[in-house]
Design an enzyme around this catalytic site. Structure first.
Site, PDB file in Angstrom:
ATOM      1  N   HIS A 146      40.659  44.869  34.592  1.00 32.25           N
ATOM      2  CA  HIS A 146      39.761  46.035  34.490  1.00 32.25           C
ATOM      3  C   HIS A 146      39.933  47.101  35.580  1.00 32.25           C
ATOM      4  CE1 HIS A 146      37.669  43.327  37.170  1.00 32.25           C
ATOM      5  NE2 HIS A 146      37.184  42.584  36.204  1.00 32.25           N
ATOM      6  N   HIS A 160      25.157  38.770  28.199  1.00 31.15           N
ATOM      7  CA  HIS A 160      24.004  38.415  29.035  1.00 31.15           C
ATOM      8  C   HIS A 160      22.754  38.401  28.168  1.00 31.15           C
ATOM      9  CE1 HIS A 160      25.912  38.352  32.945  1.00 31.15           C
ATOM     10  NE2 HIS A 160      26.527  39.476  32.677  1.00 31.15           N
ATOM     11  N   HIS A 206      40.767  39.358  28.228  1.00 32.27           N
ATOM     12  CA  HIS A 206      39.654  39.222  29.175  1.00 32.27           C
ATOM     13  C   HIS A 206      38.314  39.101  28.461  1.00 32.27           C
ATOM     14  CE1 HIS A 206      38.410  40.384  33.491  1.00 32.27           C
ATOM     15  NE2 HIS A 206      37.378  39.806  32.904  1.00 32.27           N
ATOM     16  N   HIS A 216      34.548  36.612  28.258  1.00 27.08           N
ATOM     17  CA  HIS A 216      33.722  35.534  28.803  1.00 27.08           C
ATOM     18  C   HIS A 216      32.991  34.886  27.634  1.00 27.08           C
ATOM     19  CE1 HIS A 216      34.430  36.826  32.973  1.00 27.08           C
ATOM     20  NE2 HIS A 216      34.396  38.052  32.474  1.00 27.08           N
ATOM     21  N   LEU A 217      33.414  33.672  27.297  1.00 26.65           N
ATOM     22  CA  LEU A 217      32.789  32.981  26.160  1.00 26.65           C
ATOM     23  C   LEU A 217      31.600  32.144  26.616  1.00 26.65           C
ATOM     24  CD1 LEU A 217      35.964  31.952  24.116  1.00 26.65           C
ATOM     25  CD2 LEU A 217      34.450  33.909  23.753  1.00 26.65           C
ATOM     26  N   ASP A 264      38.250  35.562  38.245  1.00 25.98           N
ATOM     27  CA  ASP A 264      37.505  36.731  37.764  1.00 25.98           C
ATOM     28  C   ASP A 264      36.007  36.657  38.042  1.00 25.98           C
ATOM     29  OD1 ASP A 264      37.427  39.272  36.314  1.00 25.98           O
ATOM     30  OD2 ASP A 264      36.116  38.154  34.977  1.00 25.98           O
ATOM     31  N   ASP A 275      36.660  42.689  28.677  1.00 25.32           N
ATOM     32  CA  ASP A 275      35.754  42.099  29.674  1.00 25.32           C
ATOM     33  C   ASP A 275      34.398  41.809  29.019  1.00 25.32           C
ATOM     34  OD1 ASP A 275      34.700  41.044  31.964  1.00 25.32           O
ATOM     35  OD2 ASP A 275      34.672  42.919  33.099  1.00 25.32           O
ATOM     36  N   ASN A 291      35.144  31.513  34.656  1.00 24.68           N
ATOM     37  CA  ASN A 291      33.893  31.434  35.432  1.00 24.68           C
ATOM     38  C   ASN A 291      32.746  30.855  34.599  1.00 24.68           C
ATOM     39  OD1 ASN A 291      33.846  33.741  33.848  1.00 24.68           O
ATOM     40  ND2 ASN A 291      32.649  34.934  35.310  1.00 24.68           N
ATOM     41  N   HIS A 311      40.560  40.180  40.084  1.00 28.65           N
ATOM     42  CA  HIS A 311      39.375  41.046  40.030  1.00 28.65           C
ATOM     43  C   HIS A 311      39.379  41.788  41.362  1.00 28.65           C
ATOM     44  CE1 HIS A 311      34.901  41.656  39.115  1.00 28.65           C
ATOM     45  NE2 HIS A 311      35.082  42.181  40.311  1.00 28.65           N
TER      46      HIS A 311
END
Lengths: 313, 430
Positions: B236, B313, B64, B66-67, B156, B309, B98, B183
């Site tokens: 998660h 940001h 899990h 997020h690239l 997700d 996860d 996403n 999710h």
């Protein structure tokens, strides 16, 4: 006054000690004397600047801070920023730093987001920050003026019992009042529809009642909270009509209370919804005393946070 | 190319190996684990890594992450995200869909794989969307996604709220032998909440997200897994009730698996009192009771895997009022240390169990041919110092983003080197 004020900011009642609360209340006594004079202006804060930074509409709190500052001869600047300035692009950090560059001594902030004053206080290293209400979190100056009003009437706080009735979930006044009253040795009860009573209130040491009659039975103070009209239809209670029938304070219900019970309300009131006109205008209503004392308490806070000095000259 | 890793404690839970052994890598694969003295002296390696006193294990597998590429390259890219993975001992990461555009079709999957092939420091396995645009309305072309290289599907960030659609997703994917990753949050109950609903939210006046909002979806989906025979994987997991429901589903023999993030077993909602926006994520940090249940779930095997996860940001996404801040934190570079400190030092898991939850267990859930040191397997390896104490410093992260609640934490257990396909992709200096 033995204790001195050492805190840079006033962010919440939860952070302050009973001694600090006493100091504010005692200072406010002398401030109230100024408010009773024919000529109300004193030069105490001459050359000091107070900025009212309000991200939510407010009449009484903003006006109260403005008058308090003006009576003390501070320069008071009002900024009504809409929360949408976030959408427009300027962050609270940038607004804060921009204001600080203009050398204010105190920034009074009201914001719909919990913790916004704490965030601002972290950004503004040279400026005192007063929380004038953050979301449903705290409204410390309201709690202090409530305590001042009760103490003025009863001479003492410890041992008194208060019932706070209404929408506790969304109320920053309720939270600050609960913390403040408990710190000063008062007992606190709450009552309201279960959908408006957040869970775990009992862990705060508060007694919870479904029925207003039981909650107000033997208390010294009843604090009615404003039911926000826009809450109707949000799923927490069916209609204002039903709310008023179940939780409105009217003369009939008041019979269950002590004969000398004090009625308080942070305002603005919804006549005929949470409080009947006969109660709001009745002999034990302190609603307007609260407004008046708000000036003295805020004068005291501006004075203490701006660094003190001689009060009366 | 021949690399010999000498003298390490080799922990390979897939083969129940835990012994001091040499590991030989040849042409990108594991050639031997444990060498006879004669074989060792005859050997002429190109490189010898002295790992005495260290731990050698399969490279970690993160189900899990997020690239952010394509779309939010200001937050992270495949290059920086996989570099962060390498620093954290991860050799395979599963990239959530996403992105912008959403990975709901073959061409996005191909883009991710192509970029990963050219710029990635570690293996990247794309996860496709369950529904077109992650809108929760109609199924994406899941067959095509799998053909292009997706190893699972997930919306997700957005729960599949429609039970009928979730049923069809579980049914449809059963022919493709991939899990549906949920999710799990009932969005009606989440409302405008931004932290766990509990004593802390009551005190702070922040709108709460009740624990039941997660378990309600988990309960519903377990019934759908039972109905369809599909493979249901809970992303998660954060609540005691979810753990209980998953434990019961497993006891029934249902094809249900789950993962937990390091922050959900190491932090509670008390952390939100700081109003630090790196304590804000979805699902939110829960109370102590839930953290204890998560730990019990890890201990008894109800929780299969640890996944980060990893959610990068920018500063401006996070340096705002708590309620306005973006959800999520980065996790790749701290997962191992937080796991070793909280779980192994904390007496919840043995080191071998922790490694299993980071290697063979996640690999098994997504059917990845990874997470093992079996002879012939890809030489994806992490070398750890299990006792070294270090202080997290977000400024040293390889990730583009710095949004970690663990900044300044003192952790025990550090990644020393990461090997992917027989190539040392990262080594700690000194």
């Amino acid at each position: 006054m033995s204790t001195a004020w050492k805190r840079k900011d006033l962010l919440g009642i939860q952070d302050v000690t009973p001694e600090e609360i006493e100091l504010v209340l005692d200072t406010a006594v002398s401030m109230k004397e100024i408010a009773s004079r024919d000529i109300k202006k004193v030069p105490t804060l001459r050359g000091k600047m107070v900025i009212n930074l309000f991200y939510e509409p407010s009449t009484r709190t903003r006006t109260s801070f403005e008058i308090a500052g003006k009576w003390m001869s501070a320069d008071v600047v009002n900024i009504s920023a809409s929360s949408s300035s976030v959408v427009k692009g300027e962050t609270l950090k940038d607004t804060g730093l921009t204001l600080q560059a203009m050398h204010p001594d105190i920034v009074v902030i009201r914001h719909s987001a919990v913790g916004a004053p704490h965030f601002l206080a972290g950004v503004l290293t040279r400026t005192a920050v007063i929380n004038a209400g953050d979301g449903a979190h705290e409204h410390p100056t309201q709690a202090l003026l409530d305590l001042f009003t009760i103490r003025e009437r009863r001479g003492t706080l410890a041992g008194l019992k208060a019932a706070i009735v209404g929408d506790i979930l969304h109320s920053r006044v309720a939270r600050s009042d609960i913390f403040a009253m408990q710190k000063m040795g008062m007992q606190v009860r709450v009552s309201g529809p279960p959908t408006m009573l957040p869970r775990y209130l009992d862990r705060l040491g508060v007694e919870v009642f479904d029925r207003i009659e039981a909650a107000i039975a033997d208390v010294d103070i009843i604090m009615m909270l404003r039911i926000q009209l826009e809450r109707q239809g949000a799923g927490l209670f069916p209609t204002l009509r039903e709310y008023s029938k179940l939780f409105g304070l009217n003369l009939n219900r008041l019979k269950a209370a002590k004969r000398d019970v004090l009625i308080m309300h942070p305002g603005p009131i919804n006549r005929g919804v949470e409080i009947a006109p006969e109660v709001a205008d009745g002999p034990y209503s302190l609603i307007l005393n609260q407004v008046e004392n708000g000036l003295a308490v805020r004068m005291a806070l501006l004075y203490l946070l701006a660094g003190g000095g001689a009060v009366n000259n | 190319m021949r690399i010999l890793i000498e003298g390490a404690r080799v922990i390979d839970p897939a083969n129940t190996v835990d012994d001091v052994l040499d590991v030989l890598i040849e042409d990108g694969r594991i050639a031997a684990v444990g060498l006879e003295r004669a074989a060792r002296s005859a050997l002429v390696p190109d490189r010898v890594l002295d790992a005495r006193g260290k731990v050698v294990c399969p490279g970690f597998v993160d189900l899990h992450v997020h690239l952010r590429e394509p779309g939010r390259e200001d937050q992270e890219t495949i290059a920086t995200g996989t570099r962060a993975a390498a620093l954290g001992g991860f050799t395979s990461v599963c990239a959530m869909p996403n992105t912008n555009p959403v990975n709901d079709n073959q061409s996005v999957t191909e883009f991710v794989l192509d970029r990963a092939h050219r710029e990635g420091a570690v293996n990247v396995f794309p996860v496709g969307a369950i529904t077109k645009g992650q809108k929760g309305e109609e199924l994406a072309e899941i067959g095509e996604l799998v053909k292009a290289g997706c190893v699972a599907v997930s919306d997700d960030g957005k729960p599949v709220m429609n039970a009928e659609l979730m049923r069809r997703a579980l049914e449809y994917t059963s022919m493709l032998k991939i899990p549906v990753v949920q999710h799990a949050e009932d969005l009606h109950m989440v409302g405008k909440g931004s932290m766990h609903e509990g004593f802390v939210s009551t005190e702070l006046g922040i709108r709460g997200i009740p624990a039941a909002s997660e378990a309600i979806i988990v309960a519903r989906d377990i019934l759908l897994a039972e109905l369809t025979g599909g493979h249901y994987h809970v992303a998660h997991v954060s609540t005691a009730e979810s753990v209980r429901l998953i434990r019961e589903a497993k006891a029934k023999g249902l094809n249900v698996t789950c993962e937990v993030t390091p922050h959900h077993f190491s932090l509670t909602d008390e952390a939100v009192r700081s109003f630090g926006t790196n304590t804000k994520m979805a699902p939110p940090l829960r109370s102590q009771r839930h953290v204890e249940a998560i730990k019990a779930g890890l201990k008894d095997g109800t929780i299969d895997a640890i996944a980060t996860d990893h959610a990068p940001h920018t500063i401006q996404d996070k340096e705002v009022e708590f309620e306005y801040a973006a959800n999520g934190i980065v996790g790749l570079e701290t997962a191992c240390g937080v796991g070793m400190t909280t779980l192994v030092e904390g007496g919840v898991l043995t080191l071998a169990q922790l490694i299993a939850s980071l290697t063979c267990n996640p690999a098994r859930i997504f059917h990845l041919n990874k997470g093992t040191l079996s002879v012939g397997a890809d030489a994806d390896i992490a070398i750890l110092d299990p006792t070294h104490e270090w202080v997290v410093n977000v400024r040293k992260f390889a990730s583009k983003s710095r949004n970690s609640p663990f900044d300044g934490w003192k952790l025990r257990g550090e990644v020393l080197a990461t090997i992917v396909g027989g190539k040392v992709v990262w080594e700690r200096e000194g």
